[in-house]
Design a protein around this motif. Structure first.
Motif, PDB file in Angstrom:
ATOM      1  N   ALA A 272      11.732 -71.835 -65.320  1.00  0.00           N
ATOM      2  CA  ALA A 272      10.366 -71.729 -66.236  1.00  0.00           C
ATOM      3  C   ALA A 272      10.236 -70.008 -65.484  1.00  0.00           C
ATOM      4  O   ALA A 272       9.819 -69.179 -65.865  1.00  0.00           O
ATOM      5  N   ALA A 273       9.386 -69.981 -64.207  1.00  0.00           N
ATOM      6  CA  ALA A 273       9.315 -68.667 -63.670  1.00  0.00           C
ATOM      7  C   ALA A 273      10.167 -67.671 -63.297  1.00  0.00           C
ATOM      8  O   ALA A 273       9.526 -66.413 -63.777  1.00  0.00           O
ATOM      9  N   LYS A 274      11.401 -67.903 -62.814  1.00  0.00           N
ATOM     10  CA  LYS A 274      12.154 -66.631 -62.718  1.00  0.00           C
ATOM     11  C   LYS A 274      12.343 -66.990 -63.931  1.00  0.00           C
ATOM     12  O   LYS A 274      12.503 -64.750 -64.479  1.00  0.00           O
ATOM     13  N   ALA A 275      12.836 -67.515 -64.910  1.00  0.00           N
ATOM     14  CA  ALA A 275      12.641 -66.794 -66.161  1.00  0.00           C
ATOM     15  C   ALA A 275      10.965 -65.851 -66.523  1.00  0.00           C
ATOM     16  O   ALA A 275      11.899 -64.537 -67.258  1.00  0.00           O
ATOM     17  N   PHE A 276      10.035 -65.713 -66.453  1.00  0.00           N
ATOM     18  CA  PHE A 276       8.733 -65.512 -66.763  1.00  0.00           C
ATOM     19  C   PHE A 276       8.750 -63.983 -66.285  1.00  0.00           C
ATOM     20  O   PHE A 276       8.802 -62.549 -66.628  1.00  0.00           O
ATOM     21  N   LEU A 277       8.927 -64.050 -64.669  1.00  0.00           N
ATOM     22  CA  LEU A 277       9.382 -62.946 -64.033  1.00  0.00           C
ATOM     23  C   LEU A 277      10.080 -61.959 -64.354  1.00  0.00           C
ATOM     24  O   LEU A 277       9.935 -60.643 -64.342  1.00  0.00           O
ATOM     25  N   PHE A 278      11.037 -62.533 -64.888  1.00  0.00           N
ATOM     26  CA  PHE A 278      12.572 -61.735 -64.806  1.00  0.00           C
ATOM     27  C   PHE A 278      11.950 -60.549 -66.594  1.00  0.00           C
ATOM     28  O   PHE A 278      12.239 -59.193 -66.892  1.00  0.00           O
ATOM     29  N   TRP A 279      10.852 -61.688 -67.437  1.00  0.00           N
ATOM     30  CA  TRP A 279      10.775 -61.395 -68.463  1.00  0.00           C
ATOM     31  C   TRP A 279       9.917 -60.041 -68.391  1.00  0.00           C
ATOM     32  O   TRP A 279       9.338 -59.622 -69.277  1.00  0.00           O
ATOM     33  N   SER A 280       9.139 -60.367 -67.871  1.00  0.00           N
ATOM     34  CA  SER A 280       6.834 -60.145 -67.578  1.00  0.00           C
ATOM     35  C   SER A 280       7.491 -58.254 -67.262  1.00  0.00           C
ATOM     36  O   SER A 280       8.066 -58.072 -66.671  1.00  0.00           O
ATOM     37  N   ARG A 281       6.511 -57.811 -68.825  1.00  0.00           N
ATOM     38  CA  ARG A 281       6.531 -56.429 -68.139  1.00  0.00           C
ATOM     39  C   ARG A 281       5.605 -56.189 -66.993  1.00  0.00           C
ATOM     40  O   ARG A 281       5.274 -55.502 -66.494  1.00  0.00           O
ATOM     41  N   MET A 282       4.259 -57.119 -67.422  1.00  0.00           N
ATOM     42  CA  MET A 282       3.103 -56.726 -66.227  1.00  0.00           C
ATOM     43  C   MET A 282       2.714 -58.126 -65.723  1.00  0.00           C
ATOM     44  O   MET A 282       1.341 -58.961 -66.398  1.00  0.00           O
ATOM     45  N   PRO A 283       3.162 -59.163 -64.255  1.00  0.00           N
ATOM     46  CA  PRO A 283       2.358 -59.916 -64.556  1.00  0.00           C
ATOM     47  C   PRO A 283       1.363 -60.350 -64.098  1.00  0.00           C
ATOM     48  O   PRO A 283       0.671 -58.953 -63.027  1.00  0.00           O
ATOM     49  N   VAL A 284       0.492 -61.107 -63.928  1.00  0.00           N
ATOM     50  CA  VAL A 284      -0.749 -61.394 -63.107  1.00  0.00           C
ATOM     51  C   VAL A 284      -0.510 -62.633 -62.565  1.00  0.00           C
ATOM     52  O   VAL A 284      -0.279 -63.514 -63.643  1.00  0.00           O
ATOM     53  N   ALA A 285      -1.642 -63.290 -61.847  1.00  0.00           N
ATOM     54  CA  ALA A 285      -1.685 -64.154 -61.443  1.00  0.00           C
ATOM     55  C   ALA A 285      -3.185 -64.945 -60.334  1.00  0.00           C
ATOM     56  O   ALA A 285      -3.583 -63.998 -60.320  1.00  0.00           O
ATOM     57  N   GLU A 286      -2.980 -65.753 -61.075  1.00  0.00           N
ATOM     58  CA  GLU A 286      -4.228 -66.973 -61.114  1.00  0.00           C
ATOM     59  C   GLU A 286      -3.974 -67.382 -59.652  1.00  0.00           C
ATOM     60  O   GLU A 286      -2.870 -68.775 -59.611  1.00  0.00           O
ATOM     61  N   LEU A 287      -4.576 -67.683 -58.131  1.00  0.00           N
ATOM     62  CA  LEU A 287      -4.312 -68.362 -57.438  1.00  0.00           C
ATOM     63  C   LEU A 287      -5.005 -69.724 -57.053  1.00  0.00           C
ATOM     64  O   LEU A 287      -6.275 -69.645 -56.830  1.00  0.00           O
ATOM     65  N   HIS A 288      -4.272 -71.080 -56.952  1.00  0.00           N
ATOM     66  CA  HIS A 288      -5.506 -72.410 -56.348  1.00  0.00           C
ATOM     67  C   HIS A 288      -4.340 -72.146 -55.247  1.00  0.00           C
ATOM     68  O   HIS A 288      -3.120 -71.657 -54.697  1.00  0.00           O
ATOM     69  N   ASP A 289      -5.056 -73.085 -54.251  1.00  0.00           N
ATOM     70  CA  ASP A 289      -4.294 -74.090 -53.488  1.00  0.00           C
ATOM     71  C   ASP A 289      -2.709 -74.688 -53.437  1.00  0.00           C
ATOM     72  O   ASP A 289      -1.667 -74.340 -52.725  1.00  0.00           O
ATOM     73  N   ASP A 290      -2.753 -75.324 -54.610  1.00  0.00           N
ATOM     74  CA  ASP A 290      -1.556 -76.287 -54.807  1.00  0.00           C
ATOM     75  C   ASP A 290      -0.458 -75.634 -55.940  1.00  0.00           C
ATOM     76  O   ASP A 290       0.282 -76.155 -56.305  1.00  0.00           O
ATOM     77  N   HIS A 291      -1.267 -74.673 -57.180  1.00  0.00           N
ATOM     78  CA  HIS A 291      -0.339 -73.982 -58.044  1.00  0.00           C
ATOM     79  C   HIS A 291      -0.679 -72.466 -58.206  1.00  0.00           C
ATOM     80  O   HIS A 291      -1.668 -72.077 -57.374  1.00  0.00           O
ATOM     81  N   ILE A 292       0.171 -72.041 -58.497  1.00  0.00           N
ATOM     82  CA  ILE A 292      -0.053 -70.517 -59.115  1.00  0.00           C
ATOM     83  C   ILE A 292       0.028 -70.225 -61.522  1.00  0.00           C
ATOM     84  O   ILE A 292       0.878 -71.223 -61.401  1.00  0.00           O
ATOM     85  N   ILE A 293      -0.857 -69.537 -61.605  1.00  0.00           N
ATOM     86  CA  ILE A 293      -0.765 -69.849 -62.876  1.00  0.00           C
ATOM     87  C   ILE A 293      -0.173 -68.185 -63.233  1.00  0.00           C
ATOM     88  O   ILE A 293      -0.813 -67.262 -62.616  1.00  0.00           O
ATOM     89  N   LEU A 294       1.368 -67.913 -63.520  1.00  0.00           N
ATOM     90  CA  LEU A 294       1.714 -67.264 -63.800  1.00  0.00           C
ATOM     91  C   LEU A 294       1.755 -66.491 -65.764  1.00  0.00           C
ATOM     92  O   LEU A 294       1.148 -67.398 -66.372  1.00  0.00           O
ATOM     93  N   ARG A 295       0.354 -65.042 -65.817  1.00  0.00           N
ATOM     94  CA  ARG A 295       0.248 -64.053 -67.133  1.00  0.00           C
ATOM     95  C   ARG A 295       1.386 -63.254 -66.697  1.00  0.00           C
ATOM     96  O   ARG A 295       1.527 -62.584 -65.912  1.00  0.00           O
ATOM     97  N   ASP A 296       1.076 -62.721 -68.580  1.00  0.00           N
ATOM     98  CA  ASP A 296       1.606 -61.044 -68.211  1.00  0.00           C
ATOM     99  C   ASP A 296       0.500 -60.504 -68.874  1.00  0.00           C
ATOM    100  O   ASP A 296      -0.787 -60.855 -69.715  1.00  0.00           O
ATOM    101  N   GLN A 297       0.311 -59.743 -68.034  1.00  0.00           N
ATOM    102  CA  GLN A 297      -1.679 -59.010 -69.067  1.00  0.00           C
ATOM    103  C   GLN A 297      -1.034 -58.061 -70.420  1.00  0.00           C
ATOM    104  O   GLN A 297      -2.459 -58.120 -70.754  1.00  0.00           O
ATOM    105  N   ARG A 298      -0.256 -58.047 -70.902  1.00  0.00           N
ATOM    106  CA  ARG A 298      -0.147 -57.980 -72.297  1.00  0.00           C
ATOM    107  C   ARG A 298      -0.563 -58.416 -73.195  1.00  0.00           C
ATOM    108  O   ARG A 298      -1.199 -58.187 -74.443  1.00  0.00           O
TER     109      ARG A 298
END
Length: 317
Positions: A272-298
């Protein structure tokens, strides 16, 4: 664009006179205008579908072959009805050449209108995975829906009344759509020319719903920070922090966090993450110790943002 818009474009072409070229012309135009979206069932795969959408079914091979398949199916349907004695008497004879031509006309409208928004389309798939973006129209544009709906309704009304000029409302609607598209492309071009920026910033001029004359200006600076600017007029913003404009002047801004090495490492085992990063034009990440939330700036702040969010977790050892 949404499938209602694609369908109305096909219907408007038919009401402009193309439906009189051959039997089954209207179904050919409407179905063909939606045909590249046969990839839609892949949404069952969730976020992983982002790597599949607007790809191979929107590329050159599909655009050549799918109209021929559709025309063949429609001809077979017409003959099947004729053999069963159920072919409508009022249907025009099916002209193979015109039917194929209309299937091509209908399908070519689809990638053009998909390209016009900021979601993007992979026009050269499978030869290239590059995304193309027009940044000119919101994905569901009420002004286009209104113009097409009114033109088709008036055209149908005149046709039922036996008026000679029944094609004119649909033709005017299509001309209006062309003018509207050109206007919005000019607005986006004006936004490019009206903004100042320093460095290799990623620039997106995101159309907004209803207020077609406005753009959300999405950009990043060299310090890996992102900004979402909403100027009153598209040429009034600056895309760099200057002495006159500071971070506090922006409502939405923050670090992209995309340089965190965990993103590259953890995403290797996360489809899922690989698909998201392939698709995302402007990815941003919210960092946590045990996980990271990926979103798209758009889509930050959008009601649809949840559809474009991935939670990336540390792989099990």
């Amino acid at each position: 664009m949404d499938n209602l818009t694609h369908s109305l474009i096909g219907a408007a072409l038919g009401q402009a006179g193309l439906k009189r070229k051959t039997g089954l012309a209207m179904p050919a135009l409407i179905i063909a205008a939606n045909l590249p979206d046969i990839d839609a069932p892949c949404v069952l795969y969730g976020v992983e579908s982002l790597a599949m959408r607007r790809g191979i079914t929107h590329g050159p091979i599909a655009l050549v072959l799918l109209p021929l398949v559709l025309a063949g199916l429609l001809i077979a349907f017409d003959r099947w009805q004729a053999r069963r004695g159920k072919r409508p008497e009022g249907r025009l004879p099916v002209h193979t050449g015109w039917l194929i031509a209309l299937c091509y006309i209908g399908i070519l409208t689809h990638p053009f209108f998909d390209w016009l928004n900021s979601y993007g389309i992979r026009l050269l798939e499978p030869f290239s995975h590059q995304w193309f973006y027009g940044d000119a129209l919101f994905i569901v544009d009420p002004w286009i829906l209104a113009m097409l709906g009114a033109g088709i309704w008036l055209s149908r009304r005149r046709e039922r009344a036996g008026a000679d000029q029944w094609r004119k409302p649909a033709k005017r609607a299509l001309i209006g759509i062309c003018a509207y598209v050109l206007l919005n492309m000019a607005i986006t071009t004006g936004a490019f020319k009206g903004l100042r920026y320093d460095g290799p910033n990623v620039q997106v001029y995101n159309p907004v719903p209803i207020a077609f004359w406005r753009r959300e200006v999405l950009w990043r600076d060299d310090g890996e920070r992102y900004v979402i600017d909403r100027p009153e007029f598209f040429g009034a913003a600056q895309s760099s922090i200057t002495d006159e404009r500071h971070w506090s002047d922006y409502k939405d801004f923050g670090p992209t966090n995309m340089s965190d090495p965990r993103i590259t490492e953890w995403s290797k085992s996360d489809p899922a993450a690989k698909a998201f990063l392939f698709w995302s034009r402007m990815p941003v990440a919210e960092l946590h110790d045990d996980h990271i939330i990926l979103r798209d700036q758009r889509f930050l702040g959008s009601p649809a943002s949840g559809q474009f969010t991935v939670t990336l977790r540390k792989p099990n050892p």
